[in-house]
Design a protein around this motif. Structure first.
Motif, mmCIF file in Angstrom:
data_model
loop_
_atom_site.group_PDB
_atom_site.id
_atom_site.type_symbol
_atom_site.label_atom_id
_atom_site.label_comp_id
_atom_site.label_asym_id
_atom_site.label_seq_id
_atom_site.Cartn_x
_atom_site.Cartn_y
_atom_site.Cartn_z
ATOM 1 N N ALA A 96 0.856 -1.192 0.000
ATOM 2 C CA ALA A 96 0.000 0.000 0.000
ATOM 3 C C ALA A 96 0.888 1.236 0.000
ATOM 4 C CB ALA A 96 -0.920 -0.004 1.225
ATOM 5 N N PRO A 97 1.348 1.667 -1.165
ATOM 6 C CA PRO A 97 2.266 2.814 -1.244
ATOM 7 C C PRO A 97 1.684 4.064 -0.594
ATOM 8 C CG PRO A 97 2.133 1.678 -3.353
ATOM 9 C CD PRO A 97 1.052 1.099 -2.493
ATOM 10 N N ASP A 98 2.478 4.707 0.250
ATOM 11 C CA ASP A 98 2.067 5.965 0.869
ATOM 12 C C ASP A 98 3.133 7.012 0.571
ATOM 13 O OD1 ASP A 98 3.997 4.681 2.333
ATOM 14 O OD2 ASP A 98 3.135 5.139 4.294
ATOM 15 N N GLY A 99 3.022 7.621 -0.583
ATOM 16 C CA GLY A 99 4.021 8.582 -1.017
ATOM 17 C C GLY A 99 4.847 8.020 -2.162
ATOM 18 N N ALA A 100 5.818 8.816 -2.604
ATOM 19 C CA ALA A 100 6.636 8.429 -3.746
ATOM 20 C C ALA A 100 7.776 7.508 -3.309
ATOM 21 C CB ALA A 100 7.201 9.671 -4.432
ATOM 22 N N LEU A 101 8.282 6.764 -4.243
ATOM 23 C CA LEU A 101 9.348 5.815 -3.966
ATOM 24 C C LEU A 101 10.613 6.530 -3.486
ATOM 25 C CD1 LEU A 101 9.795 2.790 -4.053
ATOM 26 C CD2 LEU A 101 10.481 2.990 -6.437
ATOM 27 N N ASP A 102 10.949 7.654 -4.098
ATOM 28 C CA ASP A 102 12.155 8.350 -3.666
ATOM 29 C C ASP A 102 11.993 8.914 -2.253
ATOM 30 O OD1 ASP A 102 10.310 10.209 -4.452
ATOM 31 O OD2 ASP A 102 11.682 11.376 -5.708
ATOM 32 N N GLU A 103 10.752 9.245 -1.858
ATOM 33 C CA GLU A 103 10.523 9.696 -0.487
ATOM 34 C C GLU A 103 10.782 8.564 0.507
ATOM 35 O OE1 GLU A 103 6.541 11.108 -0.405
ATOM 36 O OE2 GLU A 103 6.938 12.876 -1.666
ATOM 37 N N LEU A 104 10.303 7.371 0.152
ATOM 38 C CA LEU A 104 10.555 6.212 1.006
ATOM 39 C C LEU A 104 12.049 5.946 1.107
ATOM 40 C CD1 LEU A 104 9.498 3.685 2.556
ATOM 41 C CD2 LEU A 104 9.546 2.486 0.370
ATOM 42 N N ALA A 105 12.755 6.063 -0.006
ATOM 43 C CA ALA A 105 14.196 5.828 -0.003
ATOM 44 C C ALA A 105 14.898 6.795 0.945
ATOM 45 C CB ALA A 105 14.749 5.975 -1.420
ATOM 46 N N ARG A 106 14.486 8.062 0.916
ATOM 47 C CA ARG A 106 15.100 9.051 1.817
ATOM 48 C C ARG A 106 14.771 8.738 3.266
ATOM 49 N NH1 ARG A 106 13.852 12.588 -2.485
ATOM 50 N NH2 ARG A 106 11.846 13.138 -1.547
ATOM 51 N N GLU A 107 13.529 8.320 3.511
ATOM 52 C CA GLU A 107 13.113 7.988 4.878
ATOM 53 C C GLU A 107 13.970 6.861 5.455
ATOM 54 O OE1 GLU A 107 9.596 5.346 6.879
ATOM 55 O OE2 GLU A 107 9.009 6.657 5.221
ATOM 56 N N LEU A 108 14.257 5.848 4.615
ATOM 57 C CA LEU A 108 15.015 4.691 5.085
ATOM 58 C C LEU A 108 16.517 4.838 4.884
ATOM 59 C CD1 LEU A 108 12.681 1.830 3.791
ATOM 60 C CD2 LEU A 108 12.840 2.741 6.120
ATOM 61 N N GLY A 109 16.921 5.919 4.220
ATOM 62 C CA GLY A 109 18.333 6.113 3.962
ATOM 63 C C GLY A 109 18.897 5.145 2.946
ATOM 64 N N LEU A 110 18.089 4.813 1.927
ATOM 65 C CA LEU A 110 18.512 3.857 0.900
ATOM 66 C C LEU A 110 18.773 4.600 -0.405
ATOM 67 C CD1 LEU A 110 15.825 1.076 1.522
ATOM 68 C CD2 LEU A 110 18.018 1.405 2.665
#
Length: 478
Positions: free
Chosen positions: A69-83
């Motif tokens: 269930a995507p909540d936001g953009a993929l690059d935002e998730l990457a920044r959140e997780l530091g990936l």
């Protein structure tokens, strides 16, 4: 910033061919997939077919929730997780590939066969028409056309198909000699491939294969009982006994550079692990399986209802291969080794194969088609030997069948490893095997990580020891 370790090498550029048709929509996000092995949690990225170790289970669980269930953009998730994973631009963006120079041409030298097999897609080589042989002038013209259309100095492959190509043995021998002379004159090294049932092999054929750079693929369906149940020889003789006699001739008079067995799997095929080990025991350099999806008799087809059993048996074979390779022992299960080396290289492609792009097939009458399985199909006609490949038709194929333009392929995490499915099968039967393909690749992802840990030298060994491709294995810090 969280550190991830990338497994394998950086991937090369895009490759070559695909098509749409109805199938069940895949679940999960099309750009990533979290999976687990005996060594922890990992992340597969469709863009570039990249595999990473994840630092902890918390990160894995967060990625799985987002994929569902995507909540936001993929690059935002990457920044959140530091990936630091989502680079731009993507390696494949939906743009059709440019038509490449021709690199391989198969010649249907004999559109007839000495065996009768209910699962044969080629209708005993006739492709729905009448039996015919390719004239020598046509075969030589095919070689000339391949060399004229190839990139300067590039290696090229001349393939011999049927029916049974060794029913036209004199022509095969003549074409090999002609192609090597012509290739030397134009500066193109020429290799050869031939697919055969091996029942009519003669000593001079074996010597030809040994003296020139040949890959020979033999159709095998199991032990004597299993093989003869699917392949009917004239007069009631044993096709298996004739195949074994052919193998004995190869041992006495010279083996080809690469000798592979291809098993066409039907609902009548026995336990795949038994068939695999029987083929390995016969001395083949590689044994691989292909599900029969389209056959003249539907009773020979693997359907959506039976792909689950096929997957379970393929995984059983894969587990055996993983155990043997992890222990440092050779185990030439072609499907498994090919998948692992593709993951190691970071193979990613918008098409399932080179059909209609770098590869074409010439019919006995001189017509050109996207591949040997599509001979005689006007939808896949690609010009003629006399007038040359039809560039517009090839461009149309590459535009229409790009995997990102196909449904439901564009929504699938495995799309750049699968490429969208064989054109011949998809055109005739749709995509009944999508769940199988995802299941098989999911197993191969886990097996890849575990083999990297158990036998890292496997990916550094020469190709003839490690499988279809030898690659410099390593884990890279992202």
């Amino acid at each position: 910033m969280t550190v991830l370790l990338q497994i394998g090498r950086r991937p090369p550029g895009p490759a070559a061919s695909a098509l749409p048709a109805p199938a069940a929509p895949p679940t999960g996000h099309p750009d990533l997939r979290v999976f687990r092995s005996a060594h922890g949690a990992h992340l597969f990225l469709a863009d570039g077919s990249r595999v990473y170790d994840l630092p902890d289970e918390r990160t894995a669980a967060r990625l799985e929730r987002w994929a569902t269930a995507p909540d936001g953009a993929l690059d935002e998730l990457a920044r959140e997780l530091g990936l630091p994973l989502w680079e731009r631009p993507p390696r494949i963006d939906g743009t059709p590939a440019e038509v490449p120079p021709l690199a391989s041409l198969s010649l249907n030298v004999m559109q007839a066969c000495n065996l009768s097999c209910g699962h044969c897609y080629a209708d005993e080589g006739r492709f729905g028409g009448s039996a015919r042989a390719m004239p020598r002038a046509t075969a030589f013209a095919a070689v000339d056309r391949l060399l004229a259309e190839a990139a300067p100095g590039a290696d090229v492959v001349v393939g011999f198909m049927g029916g049974e190509p060794l029913l036209a043995r004199e022509l095969v021998h003549q074409v090999v000699a002609y192609a090597e002379r012509a290739g030397a004159a134009t500066g193109h090294p020429v290799r050869f491939a031939l697919t055969t049932n091996l029942t009519v092999l003669r000593p001079e054929d074996a010597r030809l294969f040994a003296a020139h750079p040949f890959t020979v693929t033999v159709s095998l369906d199991g032990d004597r009982a299993g093989h003869d149940a699917l392949r009917r020889a004239p007069g009631g003789g044993s096709a298996y006994d004739r195949l074994r006699a052919g193998l004995a001739l190869l041992e006495r008079h010279g083996r080809p550079r690469h000798l592979a067995a291809r098993v066409s799997v039907t609902p009548h095929t026995g336990r795949l692990l038994d068939v695999l080990e029987h083929g390995i025991g016969l001395g083949f350099d590689e044994v691989g399986f292909a599900a029969v999806v389209s056959a003249p008799d539907p009773g020979y087809e693997i359907t959506a209802d039976t792909f689950g059993g096929f997957l379970a048996q393929m995984v059983e074979c894969g587990e055996r291969a993983l155990a043997e390779l992890s222990a440092g022992r050779r185990y030439p299960f072609g499907n498994f080794e090919t998948a692992l080396h593709q993951l190691h290289r970071g193979t990613h492609r918008p098409y399932p194969c080179g059909a209609g792009a770098g590869y074409l097939s010439a019919a006995a009458d001189g017509g050109l088609y996207a591949c040997h399985r599509l001979v005689g199909d006007p939808e896949f006609a690609m010009g003629s030997l006399a007038e040359g490949p039809d560039r517009a038709a090839r461009e149309r194929l590459l535009a229409q069948r790009h995997v990102d333009r196909a449904e439901p392929c564009r929504s699938c995490w495995a799309r750049y490893l699968c490429g969208g499915g064989c054109h011949h099968e998809v055109t005739r039967r749709g995509r009944p095997g999508c769940d199988y393909i995802r299941g098989w690749l999911a197993f191969c992802l886990r097996a890849y990580v575990e083999l990297c840990e158990a036998a890292p030298g496997y990916f550094r060994a020469p190709a003839d020891q490690a499988g279809p491709v030898g690659a410099a294995g390593r884990r890279e810090q992202s």
